[in-house]
Scaffold this motif. Sequence first.
Motif, PDB file in Angstrom:
ATOM      1  N   ALA A  38      26.253 -35.194  38.866  1.00 27.87           N
ATOM      2  CA  ALA A  38      25.926 -35.984  37.675  1.00 27.87           C
ATOM      3  C   ALA A  38      26.213 -35.191  36.404  1.00 27.87           C
ATOM      4  CB  ALA A  38      24.457 -36.412  37.715  1.00 27.87           C
ATOM      5  N   GLU A  39      25.951 -33.904  36.444  1.00 28.41           N
ATOM      6  CA  GLU A  39      26.261 -33.052  35.294  1.00 28.41           C
ATOM      7  C   GLU A  39      27.765 -32.950  35.098  1.00 28.41           C
ATOM      8  OE1 GLU A  39      26.328 -30.698  32.068  1.00 28.41           O
ATOM      9  OE2 GLU A  39      24.622 -31.829  32.885  1.00 28.41           O
ATOM     10  N   THR A  91      29.920 -35.272  35.832  1.00 27.41           N
ATOM     11  CA  THR A  91      30.311 -36.554  35.245  1.00 27.41           C
ATOM     12  C   THR A  91      30.031 -36.579  33.752  1.00 27.41           C
ATOM     13  OG1 THR A  91      29.906 -37.708  37.329  1.00 27.41           O
ATOM     14  CG2 THR A  91      29.941 -39.054  35.325  1.00 27.41           C
ATOM     15  N   ARG A  92      28.882 -36.088  33.352  1.00 22.14           N
ATOM     16  CA  ARG A  92      28.548 -36.043  31.923  1.00 22.14           C
ATOM     17  C   ARG A  92      29.524 -35.160  31.164  1.00 22.14           C
ATOM     18  NH1 ARG A  92      23.140 -36.229  34.101  1.00 22.14           N
ATOM     19  NH2 ARG A  92      23.057 -33.957  34.258  1.00 22.14           N
ATOM     20  N   ARG A  93      29.952 -34.100  31.807  1.00 21.81           N
ATOM     21  CA  ARG A  93      30.821 -33.119  31.160  1.00 21.81           C
ATOM     22  C   ARG A  93      32.261 -33.610  31.037  1.00 21.81           C
ATOM     23  NH1 ARG A  93      29.321 -28.877  34.427  1.00 21.81           N
ATOM     24  NH2 ARG A  93      31.280 -28.922  35.576  1.00 21.81           N
ATOM     25  N   GLU A 140      22.682 -34.118  41.626  1.00 19.61           N
ATOM     26  CA  GLU A 140      22.405 -33.739  40.243  1.00 19.61           C
ATOM     27  C   GLU A 140      23.516 -32.854  39.689  1.00 19.61           C
ATOM     28  OE1 GLU A 140      21.154 -33.548  36.591  1.00 19.61           O
ATOM     29  OE2 GLU A 140      20.326 -34.904  38.106  1.00 19.61           O
ATOM     30  N   ASP A 141      24.028 -31.958  40.516  1.00 24.01           N
ATOM     31  CA  ASP A 141      25.164 -31.131  40.091  1.00 24.01           C
ATOM     32  C   ASP A 141      26.357 -32.014  39.723  1.00 24.01           C
ATOM     33  OD1 ASP A 141      23.743 -28.827  40.516  1.00 24.01           O
ATOM     34  OD2 ASP A 141      24.651 -28.386  42.472  1.00 24.01           O
TER      35      ASP A 141
END
Length: 269
Positions: A135-136, A138-140, A132-133
């Motif tokens: 994934a964040e 990647t979004r950023r 999850e860390d």
Amino acid sequence: MPVIQRGESRLYYEVHGPESAACTLVLLHGVGGNHASWFNQISAWRDRFRVIVPDARGFGNSLDAEGSGRDAFLTDLEQVLAAEGVERCVLIGQSMGGGTAIDYACAHPGKVDALVLADTLFGIRLTDALREDMAEVTRRTVDLSQQERVLGGTFRARNPGQAMLYTALASFNRVNVRTLAGIQQEHALSELAAIPAPILFLVGQEDALFPPAIVRKVHEQVAGSRFMELPKVGHSAYFEAADTFNSVVAYWLEGVTGIKDRATEAPSP
């Protein structure tokens, strides 16, 4: 320079330094690199180590006619090392190359003297929380330019010419992060901990793709590993701060393997 033919594909690599050297270093590049990207490491290490720098298929001078991509990276590396008669080596993998290094170390744990994972978590099966860390992250970073992704802000501001050189070297690759085929195998943290070779996690303070805080958490779950953070550099620490990177890696290798480098004092990152 040596070339290996595999089916319709061609694997290019270079060998520098004396065959009689006490240690062989194998440098595995990332998606934005190829054999030429390691020029600072080759010039620094070739007088004391045997240095092998392969082009992954689809990168640099290597061809990937079958479109296998990552599916063939491990067997390609096995072919290169067999061709050069390498029985033991130190693997230094940056970003994508770290995944190949881990694949090889897990498949051949008795053949690896040390493992350096530079700016990478590729090839590691992360816990749900760490996924999850990431994934964040990647979004950023999804909308960043390529230079913003792979080079730190400090380096880009101070060295615009060198930043252009990095981009120019990458332009010789036939594939990029969006077109690279194949699947990166993932290994459990327990598999990494079971590798008998010492492991160094090395990361740039400004790495946008693999932030130091997340890399440190992974290191803490791999018993016996070491973590080092280089200040004011991004995802390509080996390129952005070559002298520091080279000194830190060589000094660490001397400490864990007994292989002597010319440095007599611990380098200051």
